[in-house]
Design an enzyme around this catalytic site. Structure first.
Site, PDB file in Angstrom:
ATOM      1  CE  LYS A 216      -2.370  -1.045   3.706  1.00  0.00           C
ATOM      2  NZ  LYS A 216      -3.345  -0.961   4.780  1.00  0.00           N
TER       3      LYS A 216
ATOM      4  CD  GLU B 148      -6.264  -0.357   7.846  1.00  0.00           C
ATOM      5  OE1 GLU B 148      -6.730   0.666   8.364  1.00  0.00           O
ATOM      6  OE2 GLU B 148      -5.209  -0.366   7.174  1.00  0.00           O
TER       7      GLU B 148
HETATM    8  N1  LIG Z   1       2.047   1.433   3.807  1.00  0.00           N
HETATM    9  C1  LIG Z   1       1.679   0.937   4.950  1.00  0.00           C
HETATM   10  O1  LIG Z   1       1.138  -0.133   4.950  1.00  0.00           O
HETATM   11  C2  LIG Z   1       1.984   1.670   6.237  1.00  0.00           C
HETATM   12  C3  LIG Z   1       1.983   0.953   7.438  1.00  0.00           C
HETATM   13  C4  LIG Z   1       2.305   1.632   8.638  1.00  0.00           C
HETATM   14  C5  LIG Z   1       2.586   2.999   8.600  1.00  0.00           C
HETATM   15  N2  LIG Z   1       2.554   3.664   7.404  1.00  0.00           N
HETATM   16  C6  LIG Z   1       2.834   5.117   7.366  1.00  0.00           C
HETATM   17  O2  LIG Z   1       4.118   5.358   7.942  1.00  0.00           O
HETATM   18  C7  LIG Z   1       4.114   6.651   8.554  1.00  0.00           C
HETATM   19  C8  LIG Z   1       4.632   6.503   9.968  1.00  0.00           C
HETATM   20  O3  LIG Z   1       5.922   5.959   9.925  1.00  0.00           O
HETATM   21  P1  LIG Z   1       7.151   6.614  10.731  1.00  0.00           P
HETATM   22  O4  LIG Z   1       6.847   6.678  12.170  1.00  0.00           O
HETATM   23  O5  LIG Z   1       8.359   5.911  10.284  1.00  0.00           O
HETATM   24  O6  LIG Z   1       7.063   8.117  10.258  1.00  0.00           O
HETATM   25  P2  LIG Z   1       8.072   9.106   9.575  1.00  0.00           P
HETATM   26  O7  LIG Z   1       8.563   8.578   8.306  1.00  0.00           O
HETATM   27  O8  LIG Z   1       7.345  10.411   9.525  1.00  0.00           O
HETATM   28  O9  LIG Z   1       9.310   9.184  10.599  1.00  0.00           O
HETATM   29  C9  LIG Z   1       9.115   9.668  11.924  1.00  0.00           C
HETATM   30  C10 LIG Z   1      10.217  10.672  12.303  1.00  0.00           C
HETATM   31  O10 LIG Z   1      11.466  10.000  12.417  1.00  0.00           O
HETATM   32  C11 LIG Z   1      12.463  10.680  11.638  1.00  0.00           C
HETATM   33  N3  LIG Z   1      13.414   9.644  11.282  1.00  0.00           N
HETATM   34  C12 LIG Z   1      13.274   8.641  10.389  1.00  0.00           C
HETATM   35  N4  LIG Z   1      14.324   7.790  10.465  1.00  0.00           N
HETATM   36  C13 LIG Z   1      15.160   8.289  11.393  1.00  0.00           C
HETATM   37  C14 LIG Z   1      16.396   7.857  11.924  1.00  0.00           C
HETATM   38  N5  LIG Z   1      16.949   6.698  11.572  1.00  0.00           N
HETATM   39  N6  LIG Z   1      17.000   8.648  12.843  1.00  0.00           N
HETATM   40  C15 LIG Z   1      16.406   9.790  13.264  1.00  0.00           C
HETATM   41  N7  LIG Z   1      15.222  10.230  12.853  1.00  0.00           N
HETATM   42  C16 LIG Z   1      14.598   9.479  11.919  1.00  0.00           C
HETATM   43  C17 LIG Z   1      11.696  11.335  10.544  1.00  0.00           C
HETATM   44  O11 LIG Z   1      12.402  12.451  10.009  1.00  0.00           O
HETATM   45  C18 LIG Z   1      10.423  11.755  11.264  1.00  0.00           C
HETATM   46  O12 LIG Z   1      10.668  12.968  11.948  1.00  0.00           O
HETATM   47  C19 LIG Z   1       2.685   7.156   8.502  1.00  0.00           C
HETATM   48  O13 LIG Z   1       2.567   8.066   7.447  1.00  0.00           O
HETATM   49  C20 LIG Z   1       1.871   5.905   8.207  1.00  0.00           C
HETATM   50  O14 LIG Z   1       0.666   6.176   7.529  1.00  0.00           O
HETATM   51  C21 LIG Z   1       2.275   3.026   6.225  1.00  0.00           C
END
Ligand SMILES: NC(=O)c1ccc[n+]([C@@H]2O[C@H](COP(=O)([O-])OP(=O)(O)OC[C@H]3O[C@@H](n4cnc5c(N)ncnc54)[C@H](O)[C@@H]3O)[C@@H](O)[C@H]2O)c1
Length: 391
Positions: free
Chosen positions: A142, A244
Site C-alpha cells: 500500500k 487495520e
Molecule cells: N504502507 C503501509 O502499509 C503503512 C503501514 C504503517 C505505517 N505507514 C505510514 O508510515 C508513517 C509513519 O511511519 P514513521 O513513524 O516511520 O514516520 P516518519 O517517516 O514520519 O518518521 C518519523 C520521524 O522520524 C524521523 N526519522 C526517520 N528515520 C530516522 C532515523 N533513523 N533517525 C532519526 N530520525 C529518523 C523522521 O524524520 C520523522 O521525523 C505514517 O505516514 C503511516 O501512515 C504506512
C-alpha cells in the site's frame, strides 16, 4: 546478514537485514542496479549520515541522484509526490530507473507512490530507518498520501523489488518515538500472533540491555505475523484488513492532532478503544482487555490529557466519518468501520467474512472517553538503542 523472503503482490521479495550490514546491503542493491540507468534516492533529511555509505557504495555501480525530504504527516502529500516525479524526469529517469526510499514510513509511502506512478510503475527499493517502517510498513504494497480530508486517502499498490535494513539505522530515531513506534508489533501480537506475546514482551524488555537481539526478534515477529496474509491477500482488502486493528480511531487521532500524536502512539490508543468497544459489546473478555492494557502500557504513550484527551471530539467525529475503510461494508453515516477482536488472535467477522464491523459513532466516542479516563500506566523503562551492538 539475515534474509527473509516476503511474498508481496505475488512477487517473492527479499528482505535483507542485520546489524552493521550496510556493505552487504549495498552489494545486493548494486546487483539490482546493474540493469538501471539511474538510482533515484529519496531520503529523509534525518538519515543523511546513514545514507552517506549507501550513496557512496551504490554510486560505484550506477549514476545516483538524491532528493532529500523532510518527513511529517503534513508533507505526505500529492504535491511532494509530484516534486519527486518531476525531479526524477529532470534527472533523466526512464523505465529502468530504480527509486530507493530511505527513511521512515512517510518517505516509504511518498517515494513508493512516486515509483508506482513514474512510467506506470518502476522498480522500488525500501531502506527503512524507523521501527514502524522496518517491522511493518515495508511489509505492504500500500502506497498512499494524505488529502486535506484525511489520512492515506489517495494512493495505489506497488511492491518493492528489494527491502534492506541495517538495524543500526534505527538507533538514531528520537528516543521517545522508539517504543511508540513498536505499537504495530503490539497490534500484530494482539490481533494475529498472540502466541508470540512472551517473545514480544521479552524483546520490549530487552531493548535496553540487548537491543540488537531485541530488534532482530521484533523484525521476526513482524514478518511472521504478516507473511501468511501477504500471500493470500496481498492488497489487504479481505482477511489482511486485520492489520487495520486500532487504525480507525488511531488514524483519526493522528490526523486531528496534525501528527503531534505519532502514528504508533495513535495506534496504541486506537487498540485500547477497539478493545473497550469489543468488551462493551460482550465479545472481548476481561483477560483480553487486561492484555491490551498490559502490552500497550509497555509503549510509554504520552499522558492521555495532552494526547487524545486534548483533541476536539467534534473534529474526531468528522475524520472518523471519512475513514478510508468505508465501502468495504455497509456503514450508516453514524457508524464507523472497525476491526474488533473477540479474543486475542480472533477477529469479529462482518460482511463477506471480512474482519470489519460497523460500530455506532457514539459508542466509539464514549469508548475513547473511557480509555482517556483509564489510561494505561507505563511499565518497564524506556530503551536506549544507542547501546546497540554492546549486547
Ligand atoms: N504502507 C503501509 O502499509 C503503512 C503501514 C504503517 C505505517 N505507514 C505510514 O508510515 C508513517 C509513519 O511511519 P514513521 O513513524 O516511520 O514516520 P516518519 O517517516 O514520519 O518518521 C518519523 C520521524 O522520524 C524521523 N526519522 C526517520 N528515520 C530516522 C532515523 N533513523 N533517525 C532519526 N530520525 C529518523 C523522521 O524524520 C520523522 O521525523 C505514517 O505516514 C503511516 O501512515 C504506512
Amino acid at each position: 546478514m539475515l534474509r527473509q523472503q516476503v511474498s508481496l503482490d505475488g512477487e517473492d521479495v527479499p528482505y535483507l537485514y542485520g546489524v552493521d550490514v550496510t556493505e552487504d546491503l549495498v552489494a545486493a542493491m548494486a546487483d539490482l542496479a546493474v540493469t538501471a540507468d539511474l538510482v533515484l534516492v529519496v531520503r529523509d533529511r534525518q538519515v543523511t549520515e546513514h545514507a552517506a555509505a549507501v550513496l557512496h557504495g551504490v554510486s560505484e555501480t550506477v549514476r545516483v541522484a538524491t532528493m532529500t525530504v523532510d518527513a511529517g504527516e503534513q508533507r505526505k502529500t500529492l504535491s511532494l509526490v509530484e516534486d519527486i516525479v518531476e525531479f526524477a524526469i529532470r534527472q533523466g529517469a526512464s523505465r529502468s530507473t530504480v527509486v530507493v526510499a530511505m527513511g521512515g514510513g512517510m518517505v516509504g509511502n511518498v517515494a513508493g507512490l512516486a515509483a508506482a506512478l513514474l512510467f506506470r510503475g518502476i522498480r522500488l527499493v525500501h531502506l527503512p530507518t524507523t521501527p514502524i517502517a522496518a517491522f511493518d510498513s515495508v511489509l505492504s504494497v500500500k502506497q498512499a498520501v494524505n488529502l486535506r480530508g484525511g489520512k492515506n486517502l489517495c494512493g495505489t499498490y506497488h511492491a518493492p523489488s528489494l527491502i534492506a535494513c541495517d538495524l543500526r539505522w534505527l538507533t538514531t530515531v528520537p528516543h521517545d518515538q522508539i517504543l511508540t513506534g513498536l505499537a504495530e508489533m503490539v497490534k500484530n501480537v494482539l490481533a494475529v500472533v498472540p502466541e508470540r506475546r512472551l517473545d514480544l514482551e521479552r524483546a520490549l524488555g530487552g531493548l535496553g540491555d540487548a537491543p540488537a537481539t531485541a530488534l532482530l526478534d521484533l523484525l521476526d515477529i513482524g514478518c511472521t505475523a504478516k507473511a501468511p496474509y501477504l500471500r493470500t491477500d496481498p492488497r489487504e482488502r479481505h482477511e489482511a484488513l486485520v492489520f487495520e486493528y486500532g487504525h480507525t480511531m488511531g488514524h483519526a487521532l493522528e490526523f486531528v492532532s496534525e501528527g503531534r500524536i505519532g502514528h504508533g502512539e495513535a495506534i496504541g490508543w486506537g487498540m485500547l478503544v477497539a478493545a473497550e468497544i469489543s468488551h462493551s459489546l460482550g465479545h472481548l473478555d476481561r483477560d483480553g482487555l487486561a492484555l491490551h492494557h498490559r502490552l500497550v502500557g509497555r509503549l510509554h504513550l504520552s499522558p492521555a490529557s495532552t494526547g487524545p484527551g486534548a483533541l476536539d471530539p467534534g473534529r474526531i467525529r468528522t475524520v472518523l466519518a471519512r475513514d478510508n475503510k468505508r465501502g468495504y461494508l455497509s456503514c450508516a453515516p453514524d457508524e464507523v468501520p472497525m476491526v474488533l477482536l473477540k479474543a486475542p488472535g480472533h477477529v469479529v467477522t462482518g460482511e463477506r467474512g471480512r474482519p470489519l464491523v460497523p460500530v455506532p459513532m457514539d459508542l466509539a466516542m464514549s469508548a475513547l472517553e473511557t480509555v482517556v479516563g483509564t489510561a494505561p500506566v507505563p511499565s518497564g523503562t524506556l530503551p536506549r538503542l544507542e547501546r546497540l551492538g554492546t549486547s
